[in-house]
Write a protein that holds these residues in place. Structure first.
Motif, PDB file in Angstrom:
ATOM      1  N   MET A  91       0.614 -72.453  -9.181  1.00 25.56           N
ATOM      2  CA  MET A  91      -0.474 -72.531  -8.210  1.00 25.56           C
ATOM      3  C   MET A  91       0.044 -72.915  -6.829  1.00 25.56           C
ATOM      4  O   MET A  91      -0.478 -72.470  -5.815  1.00 25.56           O
ATOM      5  CB  MET A  91      -1.517 -73.536  -8.696  1.00 25.56           C
ATOM      6  N   ASP A  92       1.066 -73.773  -6.811  1.00 28.71           N
ATOM      7  CA  ASP A  92       1.821 -74.062  -5.605  1.00 28.71           C
ATOM      8  C   ASP A  92       2.960 -73.053  -5.524  1.00 28.71           C
ATOM      9  O   ASP A  92       3.986 -73.228  -6.171  1.00 28.71           O
ATOM     10  CB  ASP A  92       2.352 -75.504  -5.673  1.00 28.71           C
ATOM     11  N   ASN A  93       2.773 -71.903  -4.809  1.00 28.33           N
ATOM     12  CA  ASN A  93       1.709 -71.736  -3.846  1.00 28.33           C
ATOM     13  C   ASN A  93       1.101 -70.345  -3.948  1.00 28.33           C
ATOM     14  O   ASN A  93       0.671 -69.759  -2.960  1.00 28.33           O
ATOM     15  CB  ASN A  93       2.262 -71.983  -2.441  1.00 28.33           C
ATOM     16  N   LEU A  94       1.031 -69.808  -5.181  1.00 32.47           N
ATOM     17  CA  LEU A  94       0.471 -68.472  -5.341  1.00 32.47           C
ATOM     18  C   LEU A  94      -1.036 -68.448  -5.142  1.00 32.47           C
ATOM     19  O   LEU A  94      -1.610 -67.380  -4.907  1.00 32.47           O
ATOM     20  CB  LEU A  94       0.846 -67.893  -6.705  1.00 32.47           C
ATOM     21  N   ILE A  95      -1.703 -69.607  -5.213  1.00 40.15           N
ATOM     22  CA  ILE A  95      -3.118 -69.652  -4.819  1.00 40.15           C
ATOM     23  C   ILE A  95      -3.268 -69.139  -3.397  1.00 40.15           C
ATOM     24  O   ILE A  95      -4.149 -68.317  -3.097  1.00 40.15           O
ATOM     25  CB  ILE A  95      -3.670 -71.087  -4.923  1.00 40.15           C
ATOM     26  N   SER A  96      -2.398 -69.598  -2.499  1.00 42.20           N
ATOM     27  CA  SER A  96      -2.493 -69.207  -1.089  1.00 42.20           C
ATOM     28  C   SER A  96      -2.042 -67.771  -0.871  1.00 42.20           C
ATOM     29  O   SER A  96      -2.632 -67.049  -0.055  1.00 42.20           O
ATOM     30  CB  SER A  96      -1.652 -70.156  -0.233  1.00 42.20           C
ATOM     31  N   VAL A  97      -0.986 -67.335  -1.564  1.00 41.59           N
ATOM     32  CA  VAL A  97      -0.538 -65.947  -1.433  1.00 41.59           C
ATOM     33  C   VAL A  97      -1.648 -65.000  -1.864  1.00 41.59           C
ATOM     34  O   VAL A  97      -1.980 -64.029  -1.162  1.00 41.59           O
ATOM     35  CB  VAL A  97       0.737 -65.707  -2.262  1.00 41.59           C
ATOM     36  N   HIS A  98      -2.232 -65.277  -3.009  1.00 40.36           N
ATOM     37  CA  HIS A  98      -3.307 -64.428  -3.532  1.00 40.36           C
ATOM     38  C   HIS A  98      -4.506 -64.404  -2.591  1.00 40.36           C
ATOM     39  O   HIS A  98      -5.067 -63.336  -2.295  1.00 40.36           O
ATOM     40  CB  HIS A  98      -3.714 -64.939  -4.916  1.00 40.36           C
ATOM     41  N   ALA A  99      -4.903 -65.569  -2.093  1.00 36.21           N
ATOM     42  CA  ALA A  99      -6.037 -65.632  -1.165  1.00 36.21           C
ATOM     43  C   ALA A  99      -5.731 -64.891   0.129  1.00 36.21           C
ATOM     44  O   ALA A  99      -6.598 -64.192   0.689  1.00 36.21           O
ATOM     45  CB  ALA A  99      -6.392 -67.086  -0.869  1.00 36.21           C
ATOM     46  N   GLY A 100      -4.486 -65.034   0.625  1.00 30.86           N
ATOM     47  CA  GLY A 100      -4.111 -64.341   1.849  1.00 30.86           C
ATOM     48  C   GLY A 100      -4.111 -62.837   1.695  1.00 30.86           C
ATOM     49  O   GLY A 100      -4.564 -62.100   2.589  1.00 30.86           O
ATOM     50  N   VAL A 101      -3.607 -62.353   0.565  1.00 31.22           N
ATOM     51  CA  VAL A 101      -3.626 -60.911   0.294  1.00 31.22           C
ATOM     52  C   VAL A 101      -5.058 -60.397   0.230  1.00 31.22           C
ATOM     53  O   VAL A 101      -5.403 -59.370   0.824  1.00 31.22           O
ATOM     54  CB  VAL A 101      -2.882 -60.605  -1.017  1.00 31.22           C
ATOM     55  N   ALA A 102      -5.912 -61.117  -0.505  1.00 33.48           N
ATOM     56  CA  ALA A 102      -7.305 -60.691  -0.649  1.00 33.48           C
ATOM     57  C   ALA A 102      -8.016 -60.677   0.701  1.00 33.48           C
ATOM     58  O   ALA A 102      -8.768 -59.743   1.025  1.00 33.48           O
ATOM     59  CB  ALA A 102      -8.028 -61.609  -1.627  1.00 33.48           C
ATOM     60  N   ALA A 103      -7.784 -61.706   1.512  1.00 38.94           N
ATOM     61  CA  ALA A 103      -8.441 -61.788   2.815  1.00 38.94           C
ATOM     62  C   ALA A 103      -7.980 -60.660   3.724  1.00 38.94           C
ATOM     63  O   ALA A 103      -8.798 -59.996   4.391  1.00 38.94           O
ATOM     64  CB  ALA A 103      -8.162 -63.141   3.461  1.00 38.94           C
ATOM     65  N   LEU A 104      -6.665 -60.421   3.779  1.00 34.37           N
ATOM     66  CA  LEU A 104      -6.148 -59.366   4.653  1.00 34.37           C
ATOM     67  C   LEU A 104      -6.622 -57.992   4.190  1.00 34.37           C
ATOM     68  O   LEU A 104      -7.041 -57.162   5.013  1.00 34.37           O
ATOM     69  CB  LEU A 104      -4.619 -59.430   4.672  1.00 34.37           C
ATOM     70  N   ALA A 105      -6.568 -57.743   2.887  1.00 35.95           N
ATOM     71  CA  ALA A 105      -6.996 -56.443   2.368  1.00 35.95           C
ATOM     72  C   ALA A 105      -8.464 -56.180   2.657  1.00 35.95           C
ATOM     73  O   ALA A 105      -8.866 -55.031   2.892  1.00 35.95           O
ATOM     74  CB  ALA A 105      -6.732 -56.374   0.865  1.00 35.95           C
ATOM     75  N   SER A 106      -9.282 -57.241   2.671  1.00 34.00           N
ATOM     76  CA  SER A 106     -10.716 -57.064   2.925  1.00 34.00           C
ATOM     77  C   SER A 106     -10.999 -56.611   4.352  1.00 34.00           C
ATOM     78  O   SER A 106     -12.099 -56.118   4.639  1.00 34.00           O
ATOM     79  CB  SER A 106     -11.466 -58.372   2.642  1.00 34.00           C
ATOM     80  N   LEU A 107     -10.025 -56.766   5.247  1.00 33.81           N
ATOM     81  CA  LEU A 107     -10.227 -56.401   6.652  1.00 33.81           C
ATOM     82  C   LEU A 107      -9.697 -55.017   6.983  1.00 33.81           C
ATOM     83  O   LEU A 107      -9.812 -54.575   8.137  1.00 33.81           O
ATOM     84  CB  LEU A 107      -9.553 -57.437   7.558  1.00 33.81           C
ATOM     85  N   ALA A 108      -9.104 -54.332   6.019  1.00 36.55           N
ATOM     86  CA  ALA A 108      -8.602 -52.985   6.265  1.00 36.55           C
ATOM     87  C   ALA A 108      -9.739 -52.080   6.720  1.00 36.55           C
ATOM     88  O   ALA A 108     -10.820 -52.067   6.129  1.00 36.55           O
ATOM     89  CB  ALA A 108      -7.955 -52.429   5.003  1.00 36.55           C
ATOM     90  N   GLY A 109      -9.507 -51.346   7.786  1.00 38.34           N
ATOM     91  CA  GLY A 109     -10.529 -50.465   8.343  1.00 38.34           C
ATOM     92  C   GLY A 109     -11.414 -51.121   9.380  1.00 38.34           C
ATOM     93  O   GLY A 109     -12.246 -50.441  10.004  1.00 38.34           O
ATOM     94  N   ARG A 110     -11.259 -52.418   9.582  1.00 40.27           N
ATOM     95  CA  ARG A 110     -12.063 -53.134  10.577  1.00 40.27           C
ATOM     96  C   ARG A 110     -11.402 -52.990  11.956  1.00 40.27           C
ATOM     97  O   ARG A 110     -10.432 -53.673  12.266  1.00 40.27           O
ATOM     98  CB  ARG A 110     -12.164 -54.609  10.198  1.00 40.27           C
ATOM     99  N   ASP A 111     -11.922 -52.127  12.777  1.00 38.39           N
ATOM    100  CA  ASP A 111     -11.335 -51.900  14.090  1.00 38.39           C
ATOM    101  C   ASP A 111     -12.053 -52.651  15.198  1.00 38.39           C
ATOM    102  O   ASP A 111     -11.814 -52.419  16.382  1.00 38.39           O
ATOM    103  CB  ASP A 111     -11.305 -50.402  14.395  1.00 38.39           C
ATOM    104  N   ASP A 112     -12.930 -53.581  14.804  1.00 34.05           N
ATOM    105  CA  ASP A 112     -13.620 -54.418  15.787  1.00 34.05           C
ATOM    106  C   ASP A 112     -12.968 -55.790  15.909  1.00 34.05           C
ATOM    107  O   ASP A 112     -13.497 -56.678  16.585  1.00 34.05           O
ATOM    108  CB  ASP A 112     -15.081 -54.595  15.382  1.00 34.05           C
ATOM    109  N   LEU A 113     -11.804 -55.980  15.290  1.00 32.14           N
ATOM    110  CA  LEU A 113     -11.175 -57.298  15.262  1.00 32.14           C
ATOM    111  C   LEU A 113     -10.539 -57.624  16.611  1.00 32.14           C
ATOM    112  O   LEU A 113      -9.823 -56.792  17.179  1.00 32.14           O
ATOM    113  CB  LEU A 113     -10.109 -57.352  14.167  1.00 32.14           C
ATOM    114  N   PRO A 114     -10.745 -58.848  17.132  1.00 28.00           N
ATOM    115  CA  PRO A 114     -10.132 -59.231  18.402  1.00 28.00           C
ATOM    116  C   PRO A 114      -8.673 -59.661  18.259  1.00 28.00           C
ATOM    117  O   PRO A 114      -7.983 -59.846  19.263  1.00 28.00           O
ATOM    118  CB  PRO A 114     -10.988 -60.413  18.861  1.00 28.00           C
ATOM    119  N   TYR A 115      -8.217 -59.854  17.021  1.00 26.16           N
ATOM    120  CA  TYR A 115      -6.845 -60.262  16.741  1.00 26.16           C
ATOM    121  C   TYR A 115      -6.213 -59.271  15.769  1.00 26.16           C
ATOM    122  O   TYR A 115      -6.902 -58.469  15.134  1.00 26.16           O
ATOM    123  CB  TYR A 115      -6.796 -61.652  16.110  1.00 26.16           C
TER     124      TYR A 115
END
Length: 435
Positions: free
Chosen positions: A237-261
Motif C-alpha cells: 500500500m506504501d505506495n501503490l495506493i497513490s500510484v493507482h489513484a494517480g493513474v485513475a485520476a489522470l486517465a479520467s481527464l483524457a479528452g478534457r481540453d478545457d484544462l488550464p494546466y
C-alpha cells in the motif's frame, strides 16, 4: 468513520475504485509490474508511449515515458501553450522487501535457500512464517527485459521455535544476514538453480538471462477486513495506493481540453532507499520530461521558467494513522483516522514540503471534490520520515505539497488502511489536476 457503503463525494470514484486497487496490488508485486499495470490502464484511456531516445512532437493528447520501475505520464490539452503550467501527482512504485542477490543459490543443513538483501526499512518480523512468491524482471542478452511473477507459495523465512528461544516474546532480535534467508526446498545446492527456475517460469532459456532484478512478495491476496468491511488489508500500500489513484485520476481527464494546466503523474522508483537513482526523484527524469514537453511545443527557456513557476506538485505517499495500542507515539493534537480522508503532511524542518500556500491548494481541491481531509505532524520526540516532496521542490523549484492516505503497519509485508480512503484520495487528485 464510514460503513461499507461508499461515502458520497463530488468526484467520479466510489468503493469500486477500492475494489480495483485490490486487483492493482495483486498485479504489481514489483515496481516493474506496477509500471506495466499503470501503462496498460493509461493505454486504455488513449495515452501513447514515447521513447526517450526519439524526437518528441508538440501534439496534444496523453503520453507516457517508462524507465525501469518509473513512469511519467502527462496529458496536453488542445490549446496548451509552451508556458502552460503543470499540475503533478508524485508517488513511488517501490516498497520495502527482500531482494535476490547476484549469487542467489545457497543453503545449509540439507536446506536449499535463496540469498537475499534487505531493501528499504522493512519490518523484518512481518516476513517470517509467511508464504512468499518471487517477482521482478529478467534482462536478456539482447538487452530486452522480461517480467516474471511466481505468484504462489515458493519461499518461506522460518522463525525459530519458541522451545529453542524461550525469551523470544520478551524481544525478538533478527540478524539481517543470518536469519532472513528464505528456504525454497531441500537437497544439494547447485549454482544456477534459481535463475534456471525463474527463466523457465518466464518462458525464456536460462542461458539467455544476463541479469535480474528479483524480489520476494507475500502471496496472500488483498482483502476487506472488519465487521462492516470498512478496512482493507494488503501488500505494498506504501505506495501503490497513490500510484493507482494517480493513474485513475489522470486517465479520467483524457479528452478534457478545457484544462488550464497540463496534468502529470510522476511515479518514481527507489524512494524507500533515498531516491538516488536514475529512476528516483533525485534523478533527472521528471525535469527532462517536463522540459522536453515545453520545447516540443515550441517553447524557449523563458517558457520553461514561466511554466515551472506556476507548477504545483502533490507528493502523495502514505502516512501514519493513529494506532490504538500506541497512541502515545503520535502527536497529541494530530490523530489521523482511517476513512477520515487524505492527510496533509507537515514538518517545519522540511522533511515534508508543505507550507501554508500548499495547504490552501490542497484544501481547495478537497473542498471541490467534497472530500474530508486531515492534518498529520509527527510528535516532537519522534524522528520524522520523508518523501519525494522536498526532493521535488528543491530539485525543480516547484511548489510541492505532501499528502497521502493514513495507514497502519507501514513497511510491513501486509499493511492496513480504511476502505474509503483510496477513492477519497483519487477524487481529491482529480480536483487538483483539473485546477
Amino acid at each position: 468513520m464510514s460503513s461499507a457503503a461508499s461515502r458520497p463525494t463530488a468526484g467520479p470514484f466510489d468503493r469500486g475504485h477500492t475494489d480495483d486497487l485490490m486487483a492493482f496490488l495483486t498485479a504489481s508485486p514489483s515496481p516493474y509490474h506496477a509500471v506495466a499495470s499503470a501503462a496498460s490502464r493509461l493505454e486504455k484511456a488513449g495515452f501513447r508511449k514515447v521513447e526517450e531516445t526519439a524526437a518528441w512532437d508538440g501534439t496534444s493528447g496523453g503520453k507516457y515515458v517508462i524507465r525501469g520501475g518509473a513512469i511519467i505520464a502527462w496529458y496536453v490539452p488542445e490549446g496548451a501553450t509552451a508556458h502552460t503550467p503543470y499540475r503533478i501527482v508524485g508517488a513511488h512504485t517501490d516498497s520495502p522487501n527482500l531482494r535476490v542477490k547476484p549469487q542467489p543459490d545457497m543453503g545449509a543443513q540439507g536446506w536449499r535457500q535463496v540469498a537475499v538483501e534487505i531493501y528499504g526499512g522493512t519490518l523484518l518480523n512481518t516476513w517470517l512464517d509467511r508464504d512468499l512468491g518471487l517477482a521482478g524482471r529478467l534482462t536478456l542478452r539482447d538487452g530486452s527485459h522480461r517480467l516474471v511473477n511466481v505468484d504462489r507459495p515458493l519461499l518461506r523465512v522460518p522463525q525459530l521455535a519458541i522451545h529453542l528461544d524461550r525469551q523470544v516474546n520478551d524481544g525478538l532480535k533478527l540478524d539481517r544476514q543470518r536469519h532472513m534467508q528464505p528456504i525454497w526446498g531441500i537437497g544439494q545446492v547447485h549454482e544456477g538453480d534459481l535463475i534456471s527456475f525463474v527463466a523457465a517460469e518466464a518462458g525464456v532459456d536460462a542461458e539467455d538471462v544476463s541479469g535480474w532484478d528479483l524480489m520476494v512478495h507475500a502471496v496472500d491476496a488483498p482483502a476487506y477486513l472488519g465487521r462492516d468491511r470498512e478496512l482493507l488489508a494488503g501488500p505494498r500500500m506504501d505506495n501503490l495506493i497513490s500510484v493507482h489513484a494517480g493513474v485513475a485520476a489522470l486517465a479520467s481527464l483524457a479528452g478534457r481540453d478545457d484544462l488550464p494546466y497540463i496534468p502529470v503523474l510522476a511515479a518514481f522508483d527507489h524512494e524507500e532507499n533515498g531516491s538516488e537513482a536514475d529512476t528516483g526523484a533525485q534523478g533527472p527524469l521528471l525535469g527532462n520530461v517536463l522540459e522536453r514537453s515545453v520545447y516540443a511545443r515550441g517553447g524557449s527557456y523563458e517558457d520553461r521558467a514561466r511554466s515551472f513557476a506556476g507548477t504545483v506538485c502533490l507528493s502523495s505517499d502514505t502516512g501514519h494513522a493513529v494506532h490504538p495500542n500506541y497512541a502515545e507515539r503520535h502527536d497529541p493534537t494530530h490523530h489521523p483516522r482511517v476513512n477520515g480522508g487524505p492527510i496533509l503532511k507537515v514538518n517545519v524542518n522540511q522533511r515534508y514540503a508543505t507550507d501554508g500556500s500548499g495547504r490552501a491548494v490542497f484544501a481547495a481541491a478537497c473542498e471541490k471534490a467534497g472530500v474530508p481531509w486531515q492534518s498529520f505532524v509527527s510528535s516532537n520526540d519522534m524522528p520524522c520520515g520523508t518523501t519525494i516532496g522536498p526532493i521535488t521542490a528543491a530539485r525543480h523549484g516547484i511548489t510541492t505539497v505532501d499528502i497521502g492516505v493514513a495507514i497502519l503497519s507501514m513497511h510491513s509485508a501486509r499493511e492496513l488502511c480504511g476502505a474509503d480512503d483510496p477513492y477519497l484520495l483519487a477524487n481529491a487528485l482529480v480536483a487538483f489536476l483539473e485546477g
